[in-house]
Design a protein around this motif. Structure first.
Motif, PDB file in Angstrom:
ATOM      1  N   ARG A  42     -31.586  -8.844  39.982  1.00  0.00           N
ATOM      2  CA  ARG A  42     -30.477  -8.839  40.806  1.00  0.00           C
ATOM      3  C   ARG A  42     -29.243  -9.318  40.616  1.00  0.00           C
ATOM      4  O   ARG A  42     -29.232 -10.655  40.277  1.00  0.00           O
ATOM      5  N   ARG A  43     -27.803  -8.949  40.952  1.00  0.00           N
ATOM      6  CA  ARG A  43     -26.942  -9.527  40.789  1.00  0.00           C
ATOM      7  C   ARG A  43     -26.078  -9.462  42.257  1.00  0.00           C
ATOM      8  O   ARG A  43     -26.027  -8.468  42.910  1.00  0.00           O
ATOM      9  N   ILE A  44     -25.121 -10.331  42.472  1.00  0.00           N
ATOM     10  CA  ILE A  44     -24.780 -10.787  43.755  1.00  0.00           C
ATOM     11  C   ILE A  44     -23.402  -9.733  44.028  1.00  0.00           C
ATOM     12  O   ILE A  44     -22.883  -9.365  42.694  1.00  0.00           O
ATOM     13  N   ASP A  45     -22.719  -9.460  44.937  1.00  0.00           N
ATOM     14  CA  ASP A  45     -21.623  -8.691  45.035  1.00  0.00           C
ATOM     15  C   ASP A  45     -20.704  -9.745  45.507  1.00  0.00           C
ATOM     16  O   ASP A  45     -20.682 -10.165  46.589  1.00  0.00           O
ATOM     17  N   PRO A  46     -19.855 -10.301  44.652  1.00  0.00           N
ATOM     18  CA  PRO A  46     -18.927 -11.398  44.895  1.00  0.00           C
ATOM     19  C   PRO A  46     -17.876 -11.167  45.950  1.00  0.00           C
ATOM     20  O   PRO A  46     -17.678 -12.246  46.677  1.00  0.00           O
ATOM     21  N   ALA A  70     -18.751  -9.479  48.843  1.00  0.00           N
ATOM     22  CA  ALA A  70     -19.688  -9.739  50.011  1.00  0.00           C
ATOM     23  C   ALA A  70     -19.630 -11.079  50.255  1.00  0.00           C
ATOM     24  O   ALA A  70     -19.738 -11.424  51.245  1.00  0.00           O
ATOM     25  N   VAL A  71     -19.779 -11.883  49.180  1.00  0.00           N
ATOM     26  CA  VAL A  71     -19.911 -13.343  49.400  1.00  0.00           C
ATOM     27  C   VAL A  71     -18.718 -13.831  49.946  1.00  0.00           C
ATOM     28  O   VAL A  71     -18.365 -14.817  50.833  1.00  0.00           O
ATOM     29  N   ARG A  72     -17.468 -13.676  49.353  1.00  0.00           N
ATOM     30  CA  ARG A  72     -16.204 -13.980  49.754  1.00  0.00           C
ATOM     31  C   ARG A  72     -15.888 -13.688  51.048  1.00  0.00           C
ATOM     32  O   ARG A  72     -15.563 -14.448  51.884  1.00  0.00           O
ATOM     33  N   GLU A  73     -16.378 -12.394  51.635  1.00  0.00           N
ATOM     34  CA  GLU A  73     -15.945 -12.004  52.930  1.00  0.00           C
ATOM     35  C   GLU A  73     -16.799 -12.883  53.922  1.00  0.00           C
ATOM     36  O   GLU A  73     -16.665 -13.153  54.893  1.00  0.00           O
ATOM     37  N   PRO A 112     -32.025 -15.931  28.028  1.00  0.00           N
ATOM     38  CA  PRO A 112     -31.614 -15.151  29.325  1.00  0.00           C
ATOM     39  C   PRO A 112     -31.045 -16.117  30.397  1.00  0.00           C
ATOM     40  O   PRO A 112     -31.749 -17.128  30.569  1.00  0.00           O
ATOM     41  N   PHE A 113     -29.997 -15.857  31.093  1.00  0.00           N
ATOM     42  CA  PHE A 113     -29.591 -16.297  32.236  1.00  0.00           C
ATOM     43  C   PHE A 113     -30.487 -15.882  33.364  1.00  0.00           C
ATOM     44  O   PHE A 113     -31.233 -14.821  33.566  1.00  0.00           O
ATOM     45  N   SER A 114     -31.062 -16.892  34.275  1.00  0.00           N
ATOM     46  CA  SER A 114     -31.904 -16.644  35.408  1.00  0.00           C
ATOM     47  C   SER A 114     -30.872 -16.308  36.448  1.00  0.00           C
ATOM     48  O   SER A 114     -29.666 -16.005  36.192  1.00  0.00           O
ATOM     49  N   GLU A 115     -31.583 -15.441  37.518  1.00  0.00           N
ATOM     50  CA  GLU A 115     -30.662 -14.770  38.737  1.00  0.00           C
ATOM     51  C   GLU A 115     -29.778 -16.138  39.203  1.00  0.00           C
ATOM     52  O   GLU A 115     -28.832 -15.778  39.757  1.00  0.00           O
ATOM     53  N   GLU A 116     -30.493 -17.334  39.307  1.00  0.00           N
ATOM     54  CA  GLU A 116     -29.698 -18.386  39.880  1.00  0.00           C
ATOM     55  C   GLU A 116     -28.354 -18.583  39.075  1.00  0.00           C
ATOM     56  O   GLU A 116     -27.311 -18.681  39.625  1.00  0.00           O
ATOM     57  N   ASP A 117     -28.397 -18.655  37.750  1.00  0.00           N
ATOM     58  CA  ASP A 117     -27.523 -18.933  36.869  1.00  0.00           C
ATOM     59  C   ASP A 117     -26.377 -18.000  37.220  1.00  0.00           C
ATOM     60  O   ASP A 117     -25.299 -18.207  37.213  1.00  0.00           O
ATOM     61  N   LEU A 118     -26.807 -16.503  37.235  1.00  0.00           N
ATOM     62  CA  LEU A 118     -25.752 -15.652  37.390  1.00  0.00           C
ATOM     63  C   LEU A 118     -25.365 -15.679  38.611  1.00  0.00           C
ATOM     64  O   LEU A 118     -24.223 -15.272  38.814  1.00  0.00           O
ATOM     65  N   PHE A 119     -25.972 -16.165  39.792  1.00  0.00           N
ATOM     66  CA  PHE A 119     -25.350 -16.315  41.105  1.00  0.00           C
ATOM     67  C   PHE A 119     -23.782 -17.072  40.854  1.00  0.00           C
ATOM     68  O   PHE A 119     -22.962 -16.776  41.376  1.00  0.00           O
ATOM     69  N   HIS A 120     -24.206 -18.063  40.395  1.00  0.00           N
ATOM     70  CA  HIS A 120     -23.007 -19.142  40.075  1.00  0.00           C
ATOM     71  C   HIS A 120     -22.053 -18.551  39.161  1.00  0.00           C
ATOM     72  O   HIS A 120     -20.865 -18.885  39.339  1.00  0.00           O
ATOM     73  N   LEU A 121     -22.229 -17.861  37.861  1.00  0.00           N
ATOM     74  CA  LEU A 121     -21.485 -17.639  36.875  1.00  0.00           C
ATOM     75  C   LEU A 121     -20.814 -16.532  37.589  1.00  0.00           C
ATOM     76  O   LEU A 121     -19.449 -16.379  37.329  1.00  0.00           O
ATOM     77  N   ASP A 122     -21.339 -15.413  38.295  1.00  0.00           N
ATOM     78  CA  ASP A 122     -20.931 -14.328  38.673  1.00  0.00           C
ATOM     79  C   ASP A 122     -19.505 -14.728  39.679  1.00  0.00           C
ATOM     80  O   ASP A 122     -18.269 -14.415  39.857  1.00  0.00           O
ATOM     81  N   LEU A 123     -19.977 -15.490  40.562  1.00  0.00           N
ATOM     82  CA  LEU A 123     -18.942 -16.100  41.485  1.00  0.00           C
ATOM     83  C   LEU A 123     -17.598 -16.639  40.806  1.00  0.00           C
ATOM     84  O   LEU A 123     -16.841 -16.448  41.405  1.00  0.00           O
TER      85      LEU A 123
END
Length: 298
Positions: free
Chosen positions: A2-6, A8-11, A174-185
């Protein structure tokens, strides 16, 4: 994965009140500080706060990031056991916290202006006789590559006594989901989000963001260059009145006695100088970032 929607997080954060944002930030900082204090207490007695065991122990059935300190019989082939359990954020936080126990700030070269233009991550951490380097290009982050690397990943290098132990090309981690949460944002919303490793994980980029005036005023001189964080080079141009030997001697004696930098004392002892200019740069003892060359895709 799963990847976050930046957006949506910003809103979501934009809809929070200032009081709610402040409360959440304070809770995050408090939680991070508590974990760091737990780490420090364990480190001081040679134990790992994560597994509760001595740094000198290794158990293949219970992998731990403290293996990277190489106080135990950790081998390169064991590394997948570590990164499959601990993601980038956890591994990086641990080695940064460890490094700062030996030498604060200047053991971590994460200077933004030394990072390659095509890099998402590129920095080196030094602890005792060990250097760890984290590297991730834009292609790595986007998962471009062959079948063995078509997922978001990073590369890792480990040197012991400057000799190879783990090379960049040995693993695609591989990046974990937690890693990608921080990096994607951080990638999508750089003005709003920045991943921080807490007060124990600060490095030279944090040191570089201190104002030059505060560095000159509040840092102390050291004769041991290995302990230095900054290098101060001061150029003084005399005015119509030459400097006296007494002025210079008094300035040097106070610096030696109090630890105050010559740059800060020059304004006190040489008020008639035409100009006093100080250049602040990283100390020579700051580790050099180990470089990884990307393979050109055909």
């Amino acid at each position: 994965m799963r990847r976050i929607d930046p957006e949506a997080v910003r809103e979501h954060f934009e809809n929070l009140s200032d009081e709610q944002l402040r409360a959440q930030n304070e809770a995050d900082i408090s939680r991070a500080d508590a974990e760091y204090e737990e780490f420090v207490a364990a480190y001081q007695i040679g134990e790992c706060y994560l597994c509760g065991k001595s740094f000198k122990t290794i158990s293949k059935s219970s992998p731990c990031v403290h293996w990277l300190l190489r106080q135990c019989k950790f081998k390169k082939k064991d590394f997948p056991l570590v990164y499959e359990k601990f993601g980038y954020v956890q591994i990086a936080a641990f080695v940064r916290w460890v490094a700062n126990q030996e030498r604060f700030l200047s053991s971590i070269n994460d200077l933004a202006d030394e990072k390659g233009d095509r890099k998402i991550l590129e920095y080196t951490v030094k602890w005792k006789n060990i250097e760890w380097t984290f590297d991730c290009s834009k292609n790595d982050y986007e998962g471009h590559g062959g079948t063995h690397s078509n997922f978001p990943h990073f590369h890792f290098q480990m040197r012991i006594d400057s000799k190879p132990f783990i090379n960049f090309g040995d693993f695609h981690i591989p990046f974990s989901e937690e890693d990608l949460f921080h990096l994607d944002l951080a990638q999508a919303l750089p003005d709003s989000f920045h991943h921080w490793f807490g007060k124990g994980g600060v490095g030279m980029q944090d040191a570089a963001e201190v104002s030059p005036e505060d560095i000159i005023e509040y840092t102390e001189h050291t004769d041991n260059h290995d302990e230095a964080t900054y290098r101060l080079q001061t150029m003084i141009m005399a005015g119509e009145t030459p400097f006296s030997g007494e002025q210079l001697q008094a300035m040097f004696e106070e610096s030696k006695r109090t630890g105050a930098t010559l740059a800060s004392l020059a304004r006190k002892y040489l008020p008639d100088a035409e100009s006093i200019n100080t250049v602040v740069s990283p100390a020579d003892s700051v580790p050099t970032i180990a470089r990884r060359s990307e393979r050109k895709r055909r």
